[in-house]
Write a protein that holds these residues in place. Structure first.
Motif: not given
Length: 154
Positions: A84, A88-92
């Motif tokens: 975070e 980074a995105r949650p999916r990443t």
């Protein structure tokens, strides 16, 4: 089985209410003997491959689902916070941080899922499903009477 257990396990790891709802169902599913799954499936779908497939799926899901939940709960929060922090995105974060960290436990879940599925396939041979179960059933019926159930030869 994996297509059902893996997403549900991730969801249960992220949402305690979903895990609380799934836990009693999984408890019952894991304490019921495997042949009990065959009875309603055979009553609804008759003898053959369909009840065997349904019983195998139902019997194989609980260990994978539980171990997926355990694996993703065991990922250190420091690693997730690091993802975070770098934006980074949650999916990443899921695929690049959580999944590699959880892989050893996920492999144990996959192992258990395969093991229980093979056990159910052998039982499913008794209801005419064919495949490996039919071969085991055929082998047991061809065994000489003197070698069955520990009776002495002769």
């Amino acid at each position: 089985m994996l297509a059902i257990a893996f997403p549900l396990g991730i969801l249960a790891a992220r949402r305690p209410r979903i895990e609380a709802a799934l836990r009693p169902v999984l408890d019952v599913m894991q304490t019921v003997p495997p042949w009990v799954y065959l009875i309603p499936a055979v009553m609804i779908f008759s003898l053959g491959k369909v009840p065997a497939i349904i019983a195998t799926i139902v019997y194989g899901i609980p260990p994978m689902l539980r171990l997926t939940t355990l694996a993703f709960r065991g990922v250190p929060t420091d690693l997730k916070e690091l993802g975070e922090a770098i934006g980074a995105r949650p999916r990443t974060i899921l695929w690049k941080i959580e999944f590699p960290t959880a892989t050893p436990t996920l492999l144990v879940g996959l192992n258990q899922c395969i093991l229980l599925s093979l056990a159910m396939v052998v039982l499913a041979g008794l209801v005419g499903a064919g495949g490996l179960g039919a071969e085991v059933t055929r082998g047991l019926t061809r065994m000489p009477r003197s070698r069955r159930c520990g009776s002495p030869p002769g």
